[in-house]
Enzyme design. Structure first.
Site, PDB file in Angstrom:
ATOM      1  N   LYS A  18       0.841  -1.198   0.000  1.00  0.00           N
ATOM      2  CA  LYS A  18       0.000   0.000   0.000  1.00  0.00           C
ATOM      3  C   LYS A  18       0.874   1.244   0.000  1.00  0.00           C
ATOM      4  O   LYS A  18       0.691   2.158  -0.794  1.00  0.00           O
ATOM      5  CB  LYS A  18      -0.882  -0.018   1.246  1.00  0.00           C
ATOM      6  N   HIS A 706     -20.030  11.370  -5.075  1.00  0.00           N
ATOM      7  CA  HIS A 706     -18.750  10.695  -5.299  1.00  0.00           C
ATOM      8  C   HIS A 706     -17.812  11.486  -6.188  1.00  0.00           C
ATOM      9  O   HIS A 706     -16.691  11.083  -6.430  1.00  0.00           O
ATOM     10  CB  HIS A 706     -18.985   9.293  -5.877  1.00  0.00           C
TER      11      HIS A 706
END
Ligand code: GLN
Ligand code: ZN
Length: 768
Positions: A18, A706
């Site tokens: 990540k 969004h």
């Protein structure tokens, strides 16, 4: 008897993947670094499994973003809009790959990402393959081959994992009319054959084909495609050792089909579906190996060796030890990495930690189960330890709260019903609340700015005192309340500034929950989640939100909406105890939320929202099981909502527009008002109401939160008019389609001013 693994977590035990990917995307590190971190994770995973004693270790289970995207990349299923990315100077293959996952905005290009959706009934999201009419496939990326070779250099002959061709096609989406995705199999299969040929040249022994669709409802055509495909593969490679892996459900009525496929080993999920063992064994051809998925790949509990050994014993008795493998139920990508690196002793009390197993521990369990089976005597100590931990857990006072059990077992019909039916409640609510038509509200959260998050981080670190932290949150809440009043919203929210996450916030305050420091699980790409662990009977020792909602209400004469997360969503986004049915745990949570609802009402909060965004994703994989789930899920919501007076208005909120098929159950939840995400497919949602008369009030989201784009009043008026055509205006609310926590203040303010203006305009059309 062999042991095998189907897939290992690839984020790295400290989320190294990540971190390096996000640094790369931010331009802070180079591609070489990304490749190196990836390689190290693969090597560590292989070594770890080898040292643990796993016989068949997977490769190609690593991914920089998502394994389905890896397959699209491997087969050259690359939508045309990305072709320019690779032509741009300085771009590597991996940049193209990331562009497909995340979109590409650079050097004058602005290309949207591919769609993402949930991987079966997990919280993992995959990138949906896009198929076009004349879709061609070719071997574009050799990742699977390179990884096999890489492991071989380390002296490990791995078992490459491929998503099976039928599952790969079924996972995708037809992006234009005039063809069926399954018909693409004739174009796709040659690429699989080419990959197998190349792997064989390198000395591959076993190949694993993941075909989880074999546990779902299959059409005639899908069944036939399965038969033809594997027949063809077998014909090309008569001596290749093929395993088909199924998981997440029982084979059910596909048992005959799955066992008839000409392969060497079949893996089944005996954690989710232990009942399928006898039937599968009965169907299994004479030489086929059965892999018993017996260590739970999706939960964090230590295996119950006694129960597992009994199952293994049964299989060995029928098949002989040579035809039995031991494995986790599914890929361990759904488990956190390593319990040993768990540091949160304070929360994760010693008692609870000994009941848990993460991926690394699960690998050891698989090996131990084999060793105990084949050479029992030498592993007595481990067996005894396991039995002790499980006995200790089953009888622990940490888990069992007689008062909670008593409450759940003496539940009555009344607990799941409001005092009066909706029409009577509506009259009383109107009288009390006096809201105008097209009442405006928001879904709960306001922007969680970096500043707000930094306060919480400082508070947790101890550099900010509780009083200082509370002061800052109070100020932020007050600003939000004043501002909502100013722009003329009707029903206000406090903004949820005090919350980290809508489940964690409640989990931290409920009894029966605990948290890890490092129990991360990949959700999508570089995004990881750390689900709470529900280990015991759930209750609510003290009010959880009354202080903040009460404070916010004290600042205004308008109605303040209380804000809670519903029982199904809390259940769905947690690791759930496995010693009682999910429905039972959900009911316990429902009563805890009910207590909070009642306390909010007592504190003068007369509008209370109970969010259930996850209700749809809890649907079982097989249609035949839907109703049973919906029955208990809807009931749990109703329990949480039914403790209040008729004039208290209960709202709920959901984030899926595709609820056409469960609309009746949603109506059965009997919330006075539902706000739903719709703006990405407003028309589709409204179609439902042409057929189904939704009885209560409803706020179809009028703009998409969004995206940072600010909607204008005209488009919202347009949507509201369309809504009005199928839903009577007396039932309509005006709201955005989800919480605003990921947005910035600037766009939020502009958008809500427009939204209020749209509602005002709608009211004028009514009075004229
Ligand atoms: N009340 C929550 C919020 O506004 C709802 C979040 C959600 O729907 N996922 O953030
Ligand atoms: Zn939402």
């Amino acid at each position: 008897m062999l042991t095998q693994n189907l897939g290992y977590p690839r984020i790295g035990s400290q989320r190294e993947l990540k971190k390096v990917c996000e640094n790369y995307w931010a331009g802070k590190t180079g591609l070489r670094n990304v490749q190196t971190v990836g390689k190290n994770i693969r090597h560590e995973n292989w070594q770890l499994q080898k040292e643990a004693g796993i016989d068949l270790i997977p490769s190609n289970d690593f991914s920089f973003y998502d394994q389905v995207l890896d397959h699209s990349f491997m087969f050259g299923t690359i939508p045309k809009r990305y072709h320019e990315v690779i032509q741009q100077k300085g771009n590597d293959e991996l940049d193209l790959y990331f562009a497909m996952a995340r979109g590409y905005q650079k050097d004058g290009l602005d290309i949207v990402a591919m769609e993402m959706t949930k991987w079966f009934d997990t919280n993992y999201h995959y990138i949906v393959p896009e198929f076009y009419k004349d879709q061609q496939f070719k071997l574009f990326s050799t990742k699977i081959i390179d990884e096999f070779y890489d492991a071989k250099q380390l002296g490990i002959i791995t078992k490459p994992v491929l998503i099976g061709p039928v599952t790969y096609l079924l996972l995708g989406k037809e992006k234009e009319a005039g063809f069926q995705k399954l018909d693409l199999i004739k174009n796709l299969l040659p690429v699989y054959l080419e990959i197998i040929t190349r792997l064989k040249t390198l000395g591959v022994e076993w190949i694993q084909f993941d075909e989880p669709f074999l546990t779902l409802d299959l059409s005639e055509k899908e069944q036939q495609t399965y038969k033809d495909t594997y027949k063809q593969i077998r014909k090309e490679f008569p001596f290749l050792k093929i395993e088909i892996a199924t998981y997440f459900e029982s084979l059910g009525n596909n048992a005959a089909l799955a066992t008839s496929l000409p392969v060497d080993a079949l893996h089944i999920d005996l954690v989710r579906a232990p009942q399928q063992l006898a039937e599968v064994i009965a169907h299994l051809p004479e030489k086929t190996i059965l892999s018993l998925g017996i260590v739970d790949g999706r939960n964090i509990w230590k295996n119950d060796f006694e129960a597992s050994l009994a199952i293994i014993g049964k299989a060995v008795e029928k098949l002989g030890a040579d035809r039995v493998w031991i494995a986790p139920s599914c890929s361990l990508v759904h488990s956190p990495c390593d319990l040993d690196s768990e540091t949160n002793e304070a929360v994760l009390t010693i008692g609870i930690k000994q009941w848990l197993a993460f991926a690394k521990q699960k690998i050891n369990e698989v090996v131990l189960l084999k060793n105990i089976t084949v050479s029992g005597g030498s592993c007595q100590r481990e067996l005894a330890e396991n039995i002790l931990a499980n006995t200790n857990r089953n009888g622990s006072a940490l888990i069992h709260n007689p008062a909670v059990k008593q409450r759940v077992s003496s539940i009555t019909e009344k607990d799941a019903h409001r005092r009066s039916a909706f029409p009577a409640r509506k009259i009383q609510q109107q009288e009390l609340l006096r809201l105008s038509l097209f009442a405006t509200t928001t879904i709960g959260s306001f922007p969680q700015t970096a500043e707000v998050r930094s306060w919480r981080a400082q508070f947790k670190k101890g550099t900010l005192s509780e009083a200082e932290y509370n002061n800052l949150i109070e100020e932020e809440t007050e600003k939000a309340v004043k501002w909502q009043e100013e722009i003329g919203l009707d029903v206000l929210v406090h903004g949820e500034f005090e919350r980290n996450d809508m489940v964690e916030y409640f989990g931290e305050q409920l009894a029966g929950f605990t948290f890890t420091q490092n129990g991360w699980v990949q959700s999508y790409g570089s995004r990881c989640v750390k689900p709470p662990i529900i280990y015991g009977d759930v209750s609510r020792p003290e009010p959880m939100t009354v202080k903040w909602s009460g404070y916010a209400q004290s600042l205004t004469k308008k109605w303040m909406k209380g804000m809670l997360t519903g029982p199904v969503t809390i259940l769905q986004w947690s690791f759930v105890r496995n010693d009682q049915p999910r429905s039972e745990t959900c009911t316990q949570i429902a009563f805890a939320i009910r207590d909070e609802v009642v306390d909010l009402e007592k504190a003068g909060i007369k509008i209370i929202q109970i969010d259930e965004p996850a209700i749809r994703e809890g649907l079982p994989l097989r249609k035949a099981d839907w109703q049973a789930y919906l029955d208990w899920a809807v009931k749990a919501f109703r329990i949480s909502a039914s403790g209040v007076q008729d004039d208290t208005q209960i709202h709920t909120h959901m984030c899926y527009s595709e609820f056409n098929d469960i609309i009746k159950s949603i109506a059965d939840m009997d919330a006075d008002v539902i706000t739903i995400e719709t703006s990405r497919s407003q028309m589709e949602l409204l179609d439902v109401f042409a057929d189904f008369k939704y009885p209560n009030e409803i706020g179809p989201g009028v703009y998409d939160i969004h995206s940072p784009r600010v909607p204008n009043r005209a488009e919202m008026i347009n949507l509201l008019k369309k809504a009005e055509a199928v839903i009577p205006e007396s039932q309509l609310w005006v709201n955005p389609d989800c919480g605003l926590k990921t947005r910035g203040w600037d766009e939020t303010k502009k958008a809500l001013v427009e939204m209020v203006a749209a509602a005002t305009a709608m009211r004028e059309t009514v009075t004229v």
